[in-house]
Design a protein around this motif. Structure first.
Motif, PDB file in Angstrom:
ATOM      1  N   SER A   5       0.849  -1.185   0.000  1.00  0.00           N
ATOM      2  CA  SER A   5       0.000   0.000   0.000  1.00  0.00           C
ATOM      3  C   SER A   5       0.886   1.236   0.000  1.00  0.00           C
ATOM      4  O   SER A   5       2.089   1.172   0.273  1.00  0.00           O
ATOM      5  N   GLN A   6       0.290   2.378  -0.321  1.00  0.00           N
ATOM      6  CA  GLN A   6       1.058   3.617  -0.349  1.00  0.00           C
ATOM      7  C   GLN A   6       1.654   3.916   1.021  1.00  0.00           C
ATOM      8  O   GLN A   6       2.812   4.323   1.131  1.00  0.00           O
ATOM      9  N   SER A   7       0.866   3.698   2.069  1.00  0.00           N
ATOM     10  CA  SER A   7       1.362   3.982   3.415  1.00  0.00           C
ATOM     11  C   SER A   7       2.530   3.064   3.776  1.00  0.00           C
ATOM     12  O   SER A   7       3.476   3.498   4.451  1.00  0.00           O
ATOM     13  N   GLN A   8       2.488   1.809   3.324  1.00  0.00           N
ATOM     14  CA  GLN A   8       3.599   0.893   3.591  1.00  0.00           C
ATOM     15  C   GLN A   8       4.870   1.351   2.893  1.00  0.00           C
ATOM     16  O   GLN A   8       5.959   1.305   3.470  1.00  0.00           O
ATOM     17  N   LEU A   9       4.740   1.810   1.637  1.00  0.00           N
ATOM     18  CA  LEU A   9       5.916   2.281   0.906  1.00  0.00           C
ATOM     19  C   LEU A   9       6.471   3.559   1.507  1.00  0.00           C
ATOM     20  O   LEU A   9       7.686   3.741   1.586  1.00  0.00           O
ATOM     21  N   LEU A  10       5.588   4.463   1.927  1.00  0.00           N
ATOM     22  CA  LEU A  10       6.062   5.692   2.569  1.00  0.00           C
ATOM     23  C   LEU A  10       6.854   5.366   3.822  1.00  0.00           C
ATOM     24  O   LEU A  10       7.893   5.966   4.094  1.00  0.00           O
ATOM     25  N   GLN A  11       6.358   4.406   4.593  1.00  0.00           N
ATOM     26  CA  GLN A  11       7.046   4.021   5.823  1.00  0.00           C
ATOM     27  C   GLN A  11       8.368   3.325   5.515  1.00  0.00           C
ATOM     28  O   GLN A  11       9.407   3.622   6.113  1.00  0.00           O
ATOM     29  N   ARG A  12       8.350   2.423   4.555  1.00  0.00           N
ATOM     30  CA  ARG A  12       9.530   1.616   4.262  1.00  0.00           C
ATOM     31  C   ARG A  12      10.633   2.431   3.592  1.00  0.00           C
ATOM     32  O   ARG A  12      11.807   2.300   3.942  1.00  0.00           O
ATOM     33  N   VAL A  13      10.281   3.288   2.638  1.00  0.00           N
ATOM     34  CA  VAL A  13      11.280   3.995   1.846  1.00  0.00           C
ATOM     35  C   VAL A  13      11.663   5.330   2.463  1.00  0.00           C
ATOM     36  O   VAL A  13      12.838   5.716   2.453  1.00  0.00           O
ATOM     37  N   PHE A  14      10.676   6.042   3.030  1.00  0.00           N
ATOM     38  CA  PHE A  14      10.940   7.397   3.504  1.00  0.00           C
ATOM     39  C   PHE A  14      10.800   7.557   5.016  1.00  0.00           C
ATOM     40  O   PHE A  14      10.906   8.675   5.525  1.00  0.00           O
ATOM     41  N   ASN A  15      10.549   6.441   5.724  1.00  0.00           N
ATOM     42  CA  ASN A  15      10.311   6.515   7.169  1.00  0.00           C
ATOM     43  C   ASN A  15       9.268   7.575   7.498  1.00  0.00           C
ATOM     44  O   ASN A  15       9.420   8.363   8.433  1.00  0.00           O
ATOM     45  N   LEU A  16       8.214   7.589   6.712  1.00  0.00           N
ATOM     46  CA  LEU A  16       7.242   8.677   6.765  1.00  0.00           C
ATOM     47  C   LEU A  16       5.852   8.146   7.076  1.00  0.00           C
ATOM     48  O   LEU A  16       5.405   7.160   6.498  1.00  0.00           O
ATOM     49  N   GLN A  17       5.166   8.828   7.977  1.00  0.00           N
ATOM     50  CA  GLN A  17       3.784   8.500   8.299  1.00  0.00           C
ATOM     51  C   GLN A  17       2.958   9.776   8.229  1.00  0.00           C
ATOM     52  O   GLN A  17       3.271  10.760   8.901  1.00  0.00           O
ATOM     53  N   LEU A  18       1.910   9.747   7.391  1.00  0.00           N
ATOM     54  CA  LEU A  18       1.022  10.900   7.241  1.00  0.00           C
ATOM     55  C   LEU A  18      -0.429  10.434   7.404  1.00  0.00           C
ATOM     56  O   LEU A  18      -1.236  10.527   6.484  1.00  0.00           O
ATOM     57  N   PRO A  19      -0.773   9.941   8.590  1.00  0.00           N
ATOM     58  CA  PRO A  19      -2.097   9.333   8.774  1.00  0.00           C
ATOM     59  C   PRO A  19      -3.251  10.318   8.683  1.00  0.00           C
ATOM     60  O   PRO A  19      -4.384   9.917   8.408  1.00  0.00           O
ATOM     61  N   ASN A  20      -2.987  11.603   8.925  1.00  0.00           N
ATOM     62  CA  ASN A  20      -4.075  12.575   8.981  1.00  0.00           C
ATOM     63  C   ASN A  20      -4.376  13.238   7.638  1.00  0.00           C
ATOM     64  O   ASN A  20      -5.331  13.998   7.519  1.00  0.00           O
ATOM     65  N   ILE A  21      -3.547  12.973   6.634  1.00  0.00           N
ATOM     66  CA  ILE A  21      -3.729  13.630   5.351  1.00  0.00           C
ATOM     67  C   ILE A  21      -4.472  12.714   4.388  1.00  0.00           C
ATOM     68  O   ILE A  21      -4.005  11.610   4.078  1.00  0.00           O
ATOM     69  N   GLU A  22      -5.611  13.168   3.919  1.00  0.00           N
ATOM     70  CA  GLU A  22      -6.362  12.425   2.913  1.00  0.00           C
ATOM     71  C   GLU A  22      -5.683  12.612   1.559  1.00  0.00           C
ATOM     72  O   GLU A  22      -5.315  13.735   1.193  1.00  0.00           O
ATOM     73  N   PRO A  23      -5.494  11.535   0.787  1.00  0.00           N
ATOM     74  CA  PRO A  23      -4.869  11.668  -0.535  1.00  0.00           C
ATOM     75  C   PRO A  23      -5.545  12.712  -1.413  1.00  0.00           C
ATOM     76  O   PRO A  23      -4.879  13.449  -2.139  1.00  0.00           O
ATOM     77  N   SER A  24      -6.873  12.805  -1.322  1.00  0.00           N
ATOM     78  CA  SER A  24      -7.597  13.775  -2.153  1.00  0.00           C
ATOM     79  C   SER A  24      -7.273  15.206  -1.738  1.00  0.00           C
ATOM     80  O   SER A  24      -7.204  16.108  -2.587  1.00  0.00           O
ATOM     81  N   THR A  25      -7.030  15.429  -0.448  1.00  0.00           N
ATOM     82  CA  THR A  25      -6.680  16.766   0.034  1.00  0.00           C
ATOM     83  C   THR A  25      -5.299  17.172  -0.455  1.00  0.00           C
ATOM     84  O   THR A  25      -5.092  18.309  -0.918  1.00  0.00           O
TER      85      THR A  25
END
Length: 396
Positions: A5-25
């Protein structure tokens, strides 16, 4: 690449978590900054930085041949110009590029969890270095209120993203905005150099643009936005057809039956994840594109030199015959900025410089297979070229 999933790749590649941001926003914010007046300002800034960098390349007198790897040259110049246009820092662009290339070279292994111990240390080091160099605290004192970076920083703050994740999000945006233009320009110029008829056709088109001053020190009105360049557009479309290898991932929102042109049915359930790879079809489909492995600069041109946009498979007209930018509502928001940047670079470079391969019989290097699924492909090796400033404007 796997069905992450996009969130898994963000975490794995960029050590990044953006749980509050909607992709559409986030997409809506991106669209606001890569369209209309904002896009025009970004393109003007990009053009100015490209011209400044090419002035540096023209400094030798009398003009002398310089040698370089074409991939390294294109990636370095377009990355630094793009970075300056978006992040607006002048004193660390080269350092940012050096660290970024280290990170980018290991990104596919990082995504696939196949890093060796020494490589993992390199990734951690470059990530930490880039986070600090890109951090809002590092740049906000000198940034103008209208800069892309500061505007994105404010967007993250508004969405409740903490300071640490803001720094990591900037690295994600650096990679997203700068990882494709340089490689695309490399392949485009590489195809031109190895296909002289294509180079001559494009040079002829460029020479028909509004006359420019012979020196870059006096930038002229940019004719690119207003001018129709069907040969360039076809060359770029063909380049991207051969080298854009993105994965398109979708989640099924309701049960449905998908019927393909062959008549085969696929029963998709709500929650299923679907991964499409347009590089195989439509881009390399021999039923759509004759000799799909071959570069044909006029593949997307009609006989009357208008853009060819009608392609068929088994007698049926296709809506999508090449998908380098994604499609539909999820098409790349930065497409227009990237296309204009590549066009500006190629036109400026071929206008003001002679360019040739050091070995006239050289071939383009093969593709680095690890880059499939991660955007524009990168070469496994480089193409040695030489270039020098033109002596006179009419030498194009």
């Amino acid at each position: 690449m796997g069905m992450f999933s996009q969130s898994q790749l963000l975490q794995r590649v960029f050590n990044l978590q953006l749980p509050n941001i909607e992709p559409s926003t986030e997409r809506k914010w991106m669209e606001q900054h890569f369209q209309g007046l904002s896009l025009s300002k970004l393109c003007s800034s990009m053009n100015r930085h490209l011209e400044d960098m090419l002035i540096d390349q023209r400094s030798s007198s009398p003009p002398e041949w310089r040698q370089d790897g074409l991939f390294s040259f294109c990636y370095s110049l377009l990355f630094r110009a793009g970075y300056l246009a978006l992040f607006e820092r002048r004193d660390n662009a080269s350092l940012i590029y050096e660290e970024f290339r280290k990170f980018d070279s290991l990104l596919t292994k990082l995504a696939r969890c196949s890093l060796k111990q020494a490589e993992r240390k390199t990734v951690i080091s470059t990530q930490e270095q880039l986070w600090e160099l890109l951090s809002p605290e590092w740049t906000s004192r000198e940034s103008e209120s209208s800069s892309w970076q500061l505007s994105y920083h404010r967007f993250l703050q508004k969405e409740g993203v903490d300071a640490e994740m803001q720094k990591r999000a900037l690295l994600l945006q650096l990679w997203t905005t700068q990882c494709n233009a340089g490689p695309a320009a490399f392949w485009l110029l590489g195809f031109l150099l190895t296909h002289p008829e294509a180079m001559e056709a494009l040079k002829s088109e460029i020479s028909g643009l509004s006359h420019r001053d012979a020196s870059l020190e006096h930038p002229l009105i940019n004719p690119l936005e207003a001018s129709c360049m069907p040969v360039f557009d076809s060359v770029l479309s063909e380049t991207l057809r051969l080298t854009a290898a993105v994965m398109i991932k979708r989640e099924v929102v309701q049960d449905k039956v998908s019927i393909k042109a062959s008549g085969q049915e696929y029963h998709l359930r709500r929650g299923d994840k679907v991964c499409l790879f347009p590089f195989l079809s439509p881009q390399m489909d021999p039923k759509i594109h004759e000799e799909p492995q071959v570069f044909k600069y006029d593949r997307f041109l009609n006989d009357d030199m208008t853009v060819k946009d009608e392609f068929y498979k088994d007698g049926k007209k296709l809506k999508y015959y090449s998908i380098p930018w994604g499609a539909g509502r999820n098409i790349c928001t930065g497409k227009e900025f990237a296309v204009r940047a590549i066009k500006q670079f190629v036109v400026l470079f071929l206008t003001y410089f002679d360019l040739e391969m050091c070995d006239p019989e050289a071939k383009l290097p093969p593709v680095n297979p690890s880059r499939y699924g991660f955007g524009i492909l990168q070469p496994d090796g480089d193409l040695l070229v030489q270039y020098r400033p033109k002596r006179m404007q009419n030498e194009l």
